[in-house]
Design an enzyme around this catalytic site. Structure first.
Site, PDB file in Angstrom:
ATOM      1  N   ASP A 179     -47.630  40.076-105.733  1.00  0.00           N
ATOM      2  CA  ASP A 179     -49.053  39.807-105.640  1.00  0.00           C
ATOM      3  C   ASP A 179     -49.643  39.672-107.037  1.00  0.00           C
ATOM      4  OD1 ASP A 179     -51.373  39.342-104.247  1.00  0.00           O
ATOM      5  OD2 ASP A 179     -51.901  41.459-104.087  1.00  0.00           O
ATOM      6  N   LYS A 213     -36.404  38.360-114.879  1.00  0.00           N
ATOM      7  CA  LYS A 213     -36.890  37.342-115.836  1.00  0.00           C
ATOM      8  C   LYS A 213     -36.298  37.673-117.189  1.00  0.00           C
ATOM      9  CE  LYS A 213     -41.629  36.687-114.364  1.00  0.00           C
ATOM     10  NZ  LYS A 213     -43.011  37.080-114.710  1.00  0.00           N
ATOM     11  N   LYS A 219     -45.929  48.464-104.805  1.00  0.00           N
ATOM     12  CA  LYS A 219     -45.921  47.878-103.485  1.00  0.00           C
ATOM     13  C   LYS A 219     -44.962  46.685-103.416  1.00  0.00           C
ATOM     14  CE  LYS A 219     -50.893  48.582-102.938  1.00  0.00           C
ATOM     15  NZ  LYS A 219     -52.176  47.819-102.880  1.00  0.00           N
ATOM     16  N   GLY A 220     -44.685  46.107-104.588  1.00  0.00           N
ATOM     17  CA  GLY A 220     -43.997  44.804-104.652  1.00  0.00           C
ATOM     18  C   GLY A 220     -42.695  44.720-103.894  1.00  0.00           C
ATOM     19  N   ASP A 253     -38.952  42.570-115.457  1.00  0.00           N
ATOM     20  CA  ASP A 253     -39.618  41.609-116.343  1.00  0.00           C
ATOM     21  C   ASP A 253     -39.360  42.062-117.790  1.00  0.00           C
ATOM     22  OD1 ASP A 253     -41.392  39.540-117.090  1.00  0.00           O
ATOM     23  OD2 ASP A 253     -43.157  40.783-116.824  1.00  0.00           O
ATOM     24  N   PHE A 271     -45.336  33.113-113.454  1.00  0.00           N
ATOM     25  CA  PHE A 271     -45.916  34.246-112.737  1.00  0.00           C
ATOM     26  C   PHE A 271     -45.629  34.093-111.242  1.00  0.00           C
ATOM     27  CE2 PHE A 271     -48.963  37.067-110.772  1.00  0.00           C
ATOM     28  CZ  PHE A 271     -48.644  38.228-111.471  1.00  0.00           C
TER      29      PHE A 271
END
Ligand code: IMP
Ligand code: MG
Length: 173
Positions: A156, A128, A40-41, A100, A149
């Site tokens: 989310d 990151k 969903k991000g 990430d 984070f």
């Protein structure tokens, strides 16, 4: 209430999205493009970026998950896939929220390449680099971020309700 600190403002995001959209339009000039938005991000980023693009585009959505809480499990679940006919011989642009460890993107690239796209590129809002375990090439990158984070602007966390914050922020973990 946990404190959320702002890392990147909505104005900074909007400016960067214009730059990314211009670059993508230039690179895909005269070509059709299929954006694959990773749910969903990347839904928020993908939509806002797409509204700035002038390219002829189609949209697909894929849903994968690898996270439990704030730690990557290293396991990738494919929860919503795309049929091969939507990818075969198409110019595919994966639109992701963040790279990430690189595990999710590595999986996505391998998975989608099996469906024989004409070309495949990667656009990620954030990276990151300090967390990388698998090297993946990001063709279009919004911002590099430190090892925090991230929440807001589509990001989310399981317990939080921070996805619709208009800026990119972080929580200390
Ligand atoms: P990777 O497989 O470790 O590269 O993780 C990629 C996925 O984990 C991203 O697509 C995000 O959905 C999620 N993720 C990684 N870092 C963060 C973060 O800081 N905040 C929220 N989600 C994150
Ligand atoms: Mg994601």
């Amino acid at each position: 209430m946990e404190e959320i600190k702002e890392l990147i403002s909505k104005e900074q995001i909007d400016e960067r999205l214009v730059e990314l959209a211009n670059k993508i339009d230039e690179d895909y000039k005269g070509k059709e493009l299929t954006a694959i938005i990773v749910l969903k991000g990347a839904a928020f980023f993908g939509m806002e970026l797409s509204l700035k693009l002038k390219s002829h585009m189609q949209f697909e959505f894929i849903k994968i998950s690898s996270y439990e809480g704030t730690e990557s499990t290293g396991r990738i679940n494919n929860e919503l896939d795309i049929e091969e006919s939507k990818i075969k011989d198409k110019n595919i642009l994966i639109i992701e929220d963040i790279v990430d460890t690189g595990r999710s993107m590595d999986y996505l690239i391998k998975h989608l390449n099996q469906k024989n796209p004409r070309s495949l590129k990667v656009c990620s809002l954030l990276s990151k680099p300090s967390r990388r375990e698998i090297d993946v090439n990001i063709d279009y990158l919004g911002f590099e971020v430190p090892n925090k984070f991230i929440v807001g602007y589509g990001f989310d966390d399981e317990e939080g309700f921070n996805r619709n914050l208009p800026f990119i922020g972080y929580k200390e973990v």
